[in-house]
Motif scaffolding. Structure first.
Motif, PDB file in Angstrom:
ATOM      1  N   LYS A   1      33.307  96.357  13.018  1.00  0.00           N
ATOM      2  CA  LYS A   1      33.043  97.615  13.730  1.00  0.00           C
ATOM      3  C   LYS A   1      33.199  97.456  15.242  1.00  0.00           C
ATOM      4  O   LYS A   1      32.929  98.384  15.996  1.00  0.00           O
ATOM      5  N   TYR A   2      33.583  96.261  15.695  1.00  0.00           N
ATOM      6  CA  TYR A   2      33.768  96.021  17.125  1.00  0.00           C
ATOM      7  C   TYR A   2      35.070  96.641  17.598  1.00  0.00           C
ATOM      8  O   TYR A   2      35.977  96.893  16.811  1.00  0.00           O
ATOM      9  N   TYR A   3      35.156  96.852  18.917  1.00  0.00           N
ATOM     10  CA  TYR A   3      36.417  97.307  19.482  1.00  0.00           C
ATOM     11  C   TYR A   3      37.184  96.086  20.003  1.00  0.00           C
ATOM     12  O   TYR A   3      36.563  95.078  20.384  1.00  0.00           O
ATOM     13  N   PRO A   4      38.531  96.155  20.025  1.00  0.00           N
ATOM     14  CA  PRO A   4      39.328  94.984  20.412  1.00  0.00           C
ATOM     15  C   PRO A   4      38.882  94.342  21.727  1.00  0.00           C
ATOM     16  O   PRO A   4      38.900  93.131  21.860  1.00  0.00           O
ATOM     17  N   LYS A   5      38.462  95.174  22.667  1.00  0.00           N
ATOM     18  CA  LYS A   5      38.054  94.669  23.972  1.00  0.00           C
ATOM     19  C   LYS A   5      36.929  93.640  23.886  1.00  0.00           C
ATOM     20  O   LYS A   5      36.772  92.797  24.755  1.00  0.00           O
ATOM     21  N   GLN A   6      36.132  93.742  22.813  1.00  0.00           N
ATOM     22  CA  GLN A   6      34.978  92.861  22.697  1.00  0.00           C
ATOM     23  C   GLN A   6      35.326  91.515  22.068  1.00  0.00           C
ATOM     24  O   GLN A   6      34.467  90.663  21.930  1.00  0.00           O
ATOM     25  N   LEU A   7      36.598  91.327  21.667  1.00  0.00           N
ATOM     26  CA  LEU A   7      37.009  90.089  21.018  1.00  0.00           C
ATOM     27  C   LEU A   7      37.842  89.207  21.955  1.00  0.00           C
ATOM     28  O   LEU A   7      38.480  89.706  22.873  1.00  0.00           O
ATOM     29  N   SER A   8      37.842  87.895  21.670  1.00  0.00           N
ATOM     30  CA  SER A   8      38.648  86.974  22.476  1.00  0.00           C
ATOM     31  C   SER A   8      40.119  87.094  22.084  1.00  0.00           C
ATOM     32  O   SER A   8      40.455  87.637  21.036  1.00  0.00           O
ATOM     33  N   GLY A   9      40.992  86.573  22.934  1.00  0.00           N
ATOM     34  CA  GLY A   9      42.432  86.658  22.699  1.00  0.00           C
ATOM     35  C   GLY A   9      42.833  86.063  21.360  1.00  0.00           C
ATOM     36  O   GLY A   9      43.646  86.621  20.632  1.00  0.00           O
ATOM     37  N   GLY A  10      42.250  84.908  21.037  1.00  0.00           N
ATOM     38  CA  GLY A  10      42.576  84.250  19.776  1.00  0.00           C
ATOM     39  C   GLY A  10      42.164  85.077  18.577  1.00  0.00           C
ATOM     40  O   GLY A  10      42.913  85.226  17.616  1.00  0.00           O
ATOM     41  N   MET A  11      40.974  85.648  18.655  1.00  0.00           N
ATOM     42  CA  MET A  11      40.487  86.474  17.551  1.00  0.00           C
ATOM     43  C   MET A  11      41.333  87.727  17.393  1.00  0.00           C
ATOM     44  O   MET A  11      41.628  88.160  16.286  1.00  0.00           O
ATOM     45  N   ARG A  12      41.718  88.270  18.519  1.00  0.00           N
ATOM     46  CA  ARG A  12      42.547  89.491  18.465  1.00  0.00           C
ATOM     47  C   ARG A  12      43.867  89.199  17.772  1.00  0.00           C
ATOM     48  O   ARG A  12      44.374  90.014  17.011  1.00  0.00           O
ATOM     49  N   GLN A  13      44.431  88.021  18.044  1.00  0.00           N
ATOM     50  CA  GLN A  13      45.697  87.691  17.413  1.00  0.00           C
ATOM     51  C   GLN A  13      45.493  87.506  15.902  1.00  0.00           C
ATOM     52  O   GLN A  13      46.365  87.844  15.110  1.00  0.00           O
ATOM     53  N   ARG A  14      44.315  86.984  15.528  1.00  0.00           N
ATOM     54  CA  ARG A  14      44.032  86.853  14.101  1.00  0.00           C
ATOM     55  C   ARG A  14      43.939  88.240  13.460  1.00  0.00           C
ATOM     56  O   ARG A  14      44.441  88.463  12.355  1.00  0.00           O
ATOM     57  N   VAL A  15      43.314  89.171  14.163  1.00  0.00           N
ATOM     58  CA  VAL A  15      43.230  90.548  13.657  1.00  0.00           C
ATOM     59  C   VAL A  15      44.643  91.117  13.500  1.00  0.00           C
ATOM     60  O   VAL A  15      44.956  91.764  12.500  1.00  0.00           O
ATOM     61  N   ALA A  16      45.504  90.832  14.495  1.00  0.00           N
ATOM     62  CA  ALA A  16      46.874  91.344  14.425  1.00  0.00           C
ATOM     63  C   ALA A  16      47.578  90.814  13.178  1.00  0.00           C
ATOM     64  O   ALA A  16      48.327  91.536  12.519  1.00  0.00           O
ATOM     65  N   LEU A  17      47.323  89.552  12.849  1.00  0.00           N
ATOM     66  CA  LEU A  17      47.945  88.976  11.653  1.00  0.00           C
ATOM     67  C   LEU A  17      47.402  89.647  10.389  1.00  0.00           C
ATOM     68  O   LEU A  17      48.162  89.990   9.483  1.00  0.00           O
ATOM     69  N   ILE A  18      46.092  89.854  10.365  1.00  0.00           N
ATOM     70  CA  ILE A  18      45.492  90.499   9.187  1.00  0.00           C
ATOM     71  C   ILE A  18      46.018  91.931   9.048  1.00  0.00           C
ATOM     72  O   ILE A  18      46.289  92.400   7.949  1.00  0.00           O
ATOM     73  N   ARG A  19      46.206  92.608  10.182  1.00  0.00           N
ATOM     74  CA  ARG A  19      46.795  93.952  10.136  1.00  0.00           C
ATOM     75  C   ARG A  19      48.180  93.890   9.491  1.00  0.00           C
ATOM     76  O   ARG A  19      48.536  94.731   8.669  1.00  0.00           O
ATOM     77  N   THR A  20      48.959  92.865   9.878  1.00  0.00           N
ATOM     78  CA  THR A  20      50.291  92.711   9.302  1.00  0.00           C
ATOM     79  C   THR A  20      50.202  92.437   7.799  1.00  0.00           C
ATOM     80  O   THR A  20      50.997  92.946   7.014  1.00  0.00           O
ATOM     81  N   LEU A  21      49.192  91.635   7.417  1.00  0.00           N
ATOM     82  CA  LEU A  21      49.058  91.270   6.005  1.00  0.00           C
ATOM     83  C   LEU A  21      48.535  92.413   5.145  1.00  0.00           C
ATOM     84  O   LEU A  21      48.765  92.434   3.944  1.00  0.00           O
ATOM     85  N   SER A  22      47.840  93.379   5.765  1.00  0.00           N
ATOM     86  CA  SER A  22      47.190  94.425   4.981  1.00  0.00           C
ATOM     87  C   SER A  22      48.186  95.267   4.192  1.00  0.00           C
ATOM     88  O   SER A  22      47.833  95.863   3.188  1.00  0.00           O
ATOM     89  N   GLN A  23      49.433  95.307   4.649  1.00  0.00           N
ATOM     90  CA  GLN A  23      50.418  96.085   3.888  1.00  0.00           C
ATOM     91  C   GLN A  23      51.111  95.212   2.840  1.00  0.00           C
ATOM     92  O   GLN A  23      52.125  95.605   2.283  1.00  0.00           O
ATOM     93  N   LYS A  24      50.569  94.042   2.588  1.00  0.00           N
ATOM     94  CA  LYS A  24      51.105  93.097   1.594  1.00  0.00           C
ATOM     95  C   LYS A  24      52.602  92.850   1.753  1.00  0.00           C
ATOM     96  O   LYS A  24      53.364  93.075   0.807  1.00  0.00           O
ATOM     97  N   PRO A  25      53.032  92.400   2.919  1.00  0.00           N
ATOM     98  CA  PRO A  25      54.458  92.119   3.076  1.00  0.00           C
ATOM     99  C   PRO A  25      54.799  90.808   2.382  1.00  0.00           C
ATOM    100  O   PRO A  25      53.918  89.971   2.168  1.00  0.00           O
ATOM    101  N   ASP A  26      56.075  90.643   2.029  1.00  0.00           N
ATOM    102  CA  ASP A  26      56.495  89.365   1.453  1.00  0.00           C
ATOM    103  C   ASP A  26      56.991  88.435   2.544  1.00  0.00           C
ATOM    104  O   ASP A  26      56.893  87.229   2.444  1.00  0.00           O
ATOM    105  N   ILE A  27      57.599  89.036   3.573  1.00  0.00           N
ATOM    106  CA  ILE A  27      58.149  88.219   4.655  1.00  0.00           C
ATOM    107  C   ILE A  27      57.481  88.604   5.972  1.00  0.00           C
ATOM    108  O   ILE A  27      57.428  89.778   6.327  1.00  0.00           O
ATOM    109  N   LEU A  28      56.965  87.615   6.683  1.00  0.00           N
ATOM    110  CA  LEU A  28      56.365  87.882   7.995  1.00  0.00           C
ATOM    111  C   LEU A  28      57.372  87.545   9.078  1.00  0.00           C
ATOM    112  O   LEU A  28      58.001  86.484   9.058  1.00  0.00           O
TER     113      LEU A  28
END
Lengths: 252, 265
Positions: free
Chosen positions: A130-157
């Motif tokens: 429930k946090y906003y991106p601003k409250q997260l560190s750069g590394g964590m934000r990049q992890r969120v970005a990866l999870i966002r990419t994974l949420s659509q179940k892609p086969d190729i990243l």
């Protein structure tokens, strides 16, 4: 192993008022399921163009890109794109950022939401959902970005220098982090970078690109123990051998 | 731990003190200004016939209040201003959306917008009176044309400034143009929209008062012009004071809207 992505004689030219620029020339390569391919090349050589081509964002001037047996003509949900910066939307909380691809595809089913929430939980972000991106560190934000990419179940990243906006320390740990996630989700990945050591430490295969127009100069199978994490691979004896070889090839 | 707490307490106390000083001086300036004005008028240093005085303004306001006249003037002007504000803001945002959507339209209309922006809208006054008659419609129209152009320009540049890479990201997810607009361009232009609304508060007041200067039989602008013509400076000052208060209230409302809309900042 079975080839899921093939590029045949792919060429791309940009039209500008004054001239025609060739960005990519006669590109031929293929990627197997579960493989981690890294492309390295001098900056401005057209690396990003290659990812855009595979993502279906631009069409090749000639040649053919085939993914899972059919030609790539538009963005497909089988590919997930990750950019240099996390590009999380600051007005959405973490959870809603992760759900974004589902909203775009109008695919917000119970099942998909549960899958995304599962990813958030699995990769240690549940308490931040429930946090906003601003409250997260750069590394964590990049992890969120990866999870966002994974949420659509892609086969190729498709990873376009995903660590370059981070400072060196964070970069090494996020690199490990992302690698672990990609491997545990058994995804195929194509990484574009100008960082030779990043390419060696992550990839199964490293493709060396020439200056613009980009074409493949060499394809190297990394013979470093695949069970090692990217950080450990940097300490492997074969690492410096590859570094030297690729460094020379890039500077030819 | 205890020491840290007191350090923090000290810091908080300092913040409180700083805030108190700011508020004190804000009020003090106003009080001193009013006192000096009143004093100078009472001592006949300034001619209170020309410069009025706080007490005379109060008396005028009270008279306007007891005759009930004040409220009909206030409501007329507020209605014109709000009508101008809402029509111009909504219309301006809609036009900006259309111009964002089509680059071709944007290029075609660019010179028209630039010229309309530099044109002093009051130059259109005589035409507006002829077209809309000497009434409320003309005044609202004046407020709208003054406000709408600024809205279009601000909102359009807010839309265009959207991060290209975020657009690319959405495209890679297969987003349509309307999804890109609704999910990305519009929310990222929200701060621009709020600052535009704040500007529009001022603009629509200018429009309605200017409109009332040109044509009107009621409203605060009318009171000011009328007061000037019959040399009732008390009336002019009293109307201006009311205007100040109303504009401040409207600005406050927009600020509250801002705080509820942009929580993520």
């Amino acid at each position: 192993m079975n080839k899921i992505l093939t590029l045949e004689n792919v060429t791309l030219s940009y039209q500008t008022k004054t001239s025609e620029t060739k960005a990519v020339s006669n590109l031929n390569f293929s990627v197997s399921e579960g493989e981690f391919v890294a492309m390295i090349g001098p900056s401005g050589c057209g690396k990003t163009s290659i990812l855009s081509l595979i993502a279906g964002l631009i069409k090749p001037s000639s040649g053919k890109i085939t993914m899972f047996g059919s030609e790539v003509i538009e963005p497909s949900k089988r590919t997930g794109y990750m950019l240099q910066k996390d590009h999380l939307f600051p007005w959405r909380n973490i959870e809603n950022n992760v759900f974004l691809p589902l909203e775009i595809k109008k695919n917000k089913t119970e099942e998909n939401l549960a899958y995304s929430k599962g990813l958030i939980e699995k990769y240690g972000l549940r308490e931040f959902s429930k946090y906003y991106p601003k409250q997260l560190s750069g590394g964590m934000r990049q992890r969120v970005a990866l999870i966002r990419t994974l949420s659509q179940k892609p086969d190729i990243l498709l990873l376009d220098e995903p660590f370059s906006a981070l400072d060196y320390q964070t970069r090494l740990s996020v690199c490990d982090d992302v690698y672990k996630i990609i491997k545990s989700e058994k995804k195929t990945a194509i990484l574009v970078t100008h960082d030779i050591s990043e390419a060696i430490s992550l990839a199964d295969t490293v493709l060396v690109l020439s200056k613009r127009p980009a074409t493949i100069l060499d394809s190297c199978e990394m013979d470093i123990d695949k069970s090692l994490t990217p950080l450990k691979r940097r300490e492997h004896p074969a690492f410096s051998k590859w570094f030297e070889k690729l460094w020379k090839e890039l500077n030819l | 731990m205890k020491r840290q707490l007191t350090e923090h307490q000290k810091y908080l106390d300092k913040l409180k003190k700083d805030k108190a000083i700011v508020i004190f001086f804000r009020i003090a300036i106003l009080v001193i200004f009013l006192a000096v004005w009143e004093l100078l008028a009472d001592l006949k240093v300034i001619d209170s016939f020309l410069f009025s005085s706080p007490s005379r303004v109060l008396v005028t306001l009270f008279n306007l209040h007891s005759s009930g006249e004040l409220y009909s003037h206030i409501f007329t002007t507020i209605f014109e201003t709000l009508a101008g504000f809402f029509i111009a803001s909504i219309l301006g945002v809609l036009i900006a959306v259309v111009l964002w959507w089509s680059e071709k339209l944007r290029k075609i209309f660019e010179p028209y917008i630039v010229v309309l922006n530099s044109l002093p809208k009051i130059a259109l006054g005589p035409m507006i009176i002829i077209w809309f008659g000497a009434g409320m419609k003309a005044i609202i129209f004046m407020a709208v044309i003054i406000t709408v152009i600024v809205t279009i320009i601000n909102m359009l540049s807010g839309f265009i400034e959207t991060d290209e890479n975020k657009i690319l990201l959405l495209k890679s997810m297969g987003a349509t143009k309307s999804q890109i607009f609704l999910k990305l361009v519009l929310p990222s232009a929200l701060p621009t929209m709020i600052s535009t609304l704040k500007i529009n508060v001022g603009m629509s007041w200018i429009g309605s008062i200017m409109g009332e200067y040109l044509v009107s039989k009621r409203g605060l602008g009318y009171l000011i012009v009328y007061g000037g013509q019959v040399f009732k400076l008390d009336l002019v000052m009293a109307s201006t004071v009311v205007l100040c208060v109303l504009a401040a209230i409207m600005y406050l409302v927009v600020s509250i809207v801002e705080r509820t809309l942009i929580k993520w900042k």
